[in-house]
Design a protein around this motif. Structure first.
Motif, mmCIF file in Angstrom:
data_model
loop_
_atom_site.group_PDB
_atom_site.id
_atom_site.type_symbol
_atom_site.label_atom_id
_atom_site.label_comp_id
_atom_site.label_asym_id
_atom_site.label_seq_id
_atom_site.Cartn_x
_atom_site.Cartn_y
_atom_site.Cartn_z
ATOM 1 N N ASP A 154 0.829 -1.205 0.000
ATOM 2 C CA ASP A 154 0.000 0.000 0.000
ATOM 3 C C ASP A 154 0.869 1.264 0.000
ATOM 4 N N GLY A 155 2.126 1.104 -0.463
ATOM 5 C CA GLY A 155 3.069 2.215 -0.410
ATOM 6 C C GLY A 155 3.086 3.064 -1.675
ATOM 7 N N TRP A 156 4.089 3.934 -1.740
ATOM 8 C CA TRP A 156 4.216 4.907 -2.823
ATOM 9 C C TRP A 156 5.626 4.878 -3.403
ATOM 10 N N VAL A 157 5.710 5.139 -4.697
ATOM 11 C CA VAL A 157 6.989 5.325 -5.381
ATOM 12 C C VAL A 157 6.988 6.711 -6.000
ATOM 13 N N SER A 158 8.045 7.476 -5.735
ATOM 14 C CA SER A 158 8.182 8.814 -6.306
ATOM 15 C C SER A 158 9.432 8.851 -7.174
ATOM 16 N N GLU A 198 -2.259 -3.043 -7.477
ATOM 17 C CA GLU A 198 -3.409 -3.549 -6.720
ATOM 18 C C GLU A 198 -4.153 -2.464 -5.954
ATOM 19 N N VAL A 199 -3.492 -1.320 -5.668
ATOM 20 C CA VAL A 199 -4.148 -0.283 -4.868
ATOM 21 C C VAL A 199 -4.310 1.022 -5.652
ATOM 22 N N THR A 200 -4.207 0.936 -6.955
ATOM 23 C CA THR A 200 -4.264 2.136 -7.788
ATOM 24 C C THR A 200 -5.630 2.817 -7.696
ATOM 25 N N GLY A 201 -5.575 4.141 -7.586
ATOM 26 C CA GLY A 201 -6.802 4.931 -7.643
ATOM 27 C C GLY A 201 -6.923 5.610 -8.993
ATOM 28 N N GLU A 202 -7.775 6.615 -9.069
ATOM 29 C CA GLU A 202 -7.956 7.345 -10.319
ATOM 30 C C GLU A 202 -6.758 8.236 -10.610
ATOM 31 N N GLN A 203 -6.533 8.500 -11.882
ATOM 32 C CA GLN A 203 -5.480 9.432 -12.287
ATOM 33 C C GLN A 203 -5.855 10.842 -11.850
#
Length: 411
Positions: A191-195, A258-263
């Motif tokens: 459920d993390g983030w990549v920047s 798996e946890v993608t939301g809207e653009q």
């Protein structure tokens, strides 16, 4: 190069051919000046299937990054930029003492030192031994390795999943895009983030920033091609920020599929800007080669005119991009007797290909040249402050890109 390294298509179209140059960070010692110096083709093409712009992968990352000449901390504006990013990311993602942050290609700890200062657990992954040692000396935990799916999994097994994975100015530097992206996915929590920060092909094309094409940069991204690249490794792009760094960059925010939301709305907006500029078709690339020729001729005309007029011109900075420009223009010590750089690692060395000496910055004040050619033009505001003293003798600064600009500075 016959196929696209991302999608495998053979539909590659030429964007600009810059001839052959040596690797941009292989600065020469005096003992190497009489030795053979290898050079490699520098030809940018774009895939008309996935729109990834790319050069042939003729030099491996191991050849470039095992011992590296670039230290991020020598740029004050870059350190400030990193601190602003860390502060904003901590707020955006609600990071705290129980969080874990990993930076890939963490260099000398210029960014993660701000994470350390906030008491957040972190780890740098840096393949270059010398800059990794500098990071550890500053108290930034650093692992000396290249990121792959397997090494990413090893880090996750040993340290736990990362709430945030940062990959600034490295996504262009790896020829195995799919394997590297899978490495990012292996590092990040489910459920993390990549920047990711990387130069934006839109500004490269619009502002003729062709000197940022060099062998360390295997590919050049639009948001469209970055979205395709991230998807190849199980990550989905959900947000984009436009940045001023490196003459115009994009910050990509991605999450596990798996946890993608809207653009986000701003991602949709940047995609529309790229489409309007023709970068999702061949028309947007048609004039680039001619514009590169114009930059080259304008700079050479200026340098030759100053030589004939008896005016002195020296360089400021010894960045990788500067070596693409110097080699493509054929500029050597007859037109530019030396350049200076704040990085002591480069002092006493010579630029690859053109063999221009790199000296300490104090040399400019001692020689009082009429003009200073600024090679890291992307740091214009910072360098105009650093070089404000040239006004004492009426000196002027010269910026070669996007078009030749002669600037008077205030002391």
């Amino acid at each position: 190069m016959t196929t696209c390294r991302l999608c495998g298509s053979s539909n590659l179209a030429s964007v600009v051919d810059l001839g052959a140059t040596p690797p941009c960070e292989r600065f020469l010692t005096s003992e190497q000046l009489d030795e053979e110096e290898p050079s490699f083709p520098l030809h940018l093409r774009v895939c008309t299937s996935c729109w990834l712009a790319q050069i042939p992968p003729l030099i491996t990352p191991e050849e470039t990054f095992t011992e590296y000449a670039y230290f991020s901390s020598y740029s004050r504006s870059w350190v400030d930029h990193a601190k602003s990013f860390v502060d904003a990311a901590v707020d955006r993602l609600a990071l705290g003492r129980d969080s874990f942050v990993v930076e890939v290609a963490s260099n000398d700890g210029y960014l993660l030192k701000h994470v350390v200062q906030q008491g957040i657990r972190c780890l740098g992954i840096e393949p270059s031994r010398n800059v990794g040692e500098a990071a550890r000396a500053e108290g930034v935990p650093t692992s000396t390795t290249f990121l792959s799916e397997s090494s990413g999994s090893e880090v996750r097994d040993g340290h736990g999943p990362a709430d945030l994975v940062v990959a600034n100015n490295v996504y262009a530097h790896i020829p195995d895009i799919v394997g590297f992206t899978k490495g990012l996915r292996a590092l990040v929590a489910d459920d993390g983030w990549v920047s990711i920060e990387v130069q934006h092909l839109l500004t490269l094309i619009n502002n003729v920033q062709y000197d940022t094409i060099y062998h360390e940069h295997f590919q050049y991204y639009t948001v469209e091609s970055a979205r395709n690249a991230l998807d190849s490794g199980g990550l989905s792009l959900v947000d984009v920020e436009l940045l001023d760094t490196h003459g115009g960059s994009i910050r990509l925010w991605a999450r596990p599929r798996e946890v993608t939301g809207e653009q986000s709305a701003r991602m949709v907006d940047v995609l529309e800007k790229e489409k309007a500029a023709g970068l999702h078709e061949l028309s947007g690339y048609a004039d680039f080669s001619a514009n590169v020729t114009r930059v080259r001729l304008d700079l050479l005309r200026f340098l030759v005119a100053m030589e004939e007029a008896g005016k002195s011109v020296v360089g400021y900075g010894a960045p990788g991009k500067g070596n693409t420009l110097l080699n493509h223009c054929g500029i050597r010590t007859d037109l530019l007797p030396y350049t200076v750089d704040r990085n002591p690692y480069k002092h006493g060395r010579f630029t690859p290909g053109t063999r221009i000496p790199v000296l300490p910055p104090e040399r400019i004040a001692a020689d009082r040249p009429d003009y200073v050619l600024v090679l890291p033009w992307n740091l214009k505001a910072e360098i105009m402050t650093q070089l404000s003293y040239v006004a004492e003798w009426g000196g002027k600064l010269v910026f070669p890109i996007p078009r030749l600009e002669i600037v008077e500075v205030n002391s």
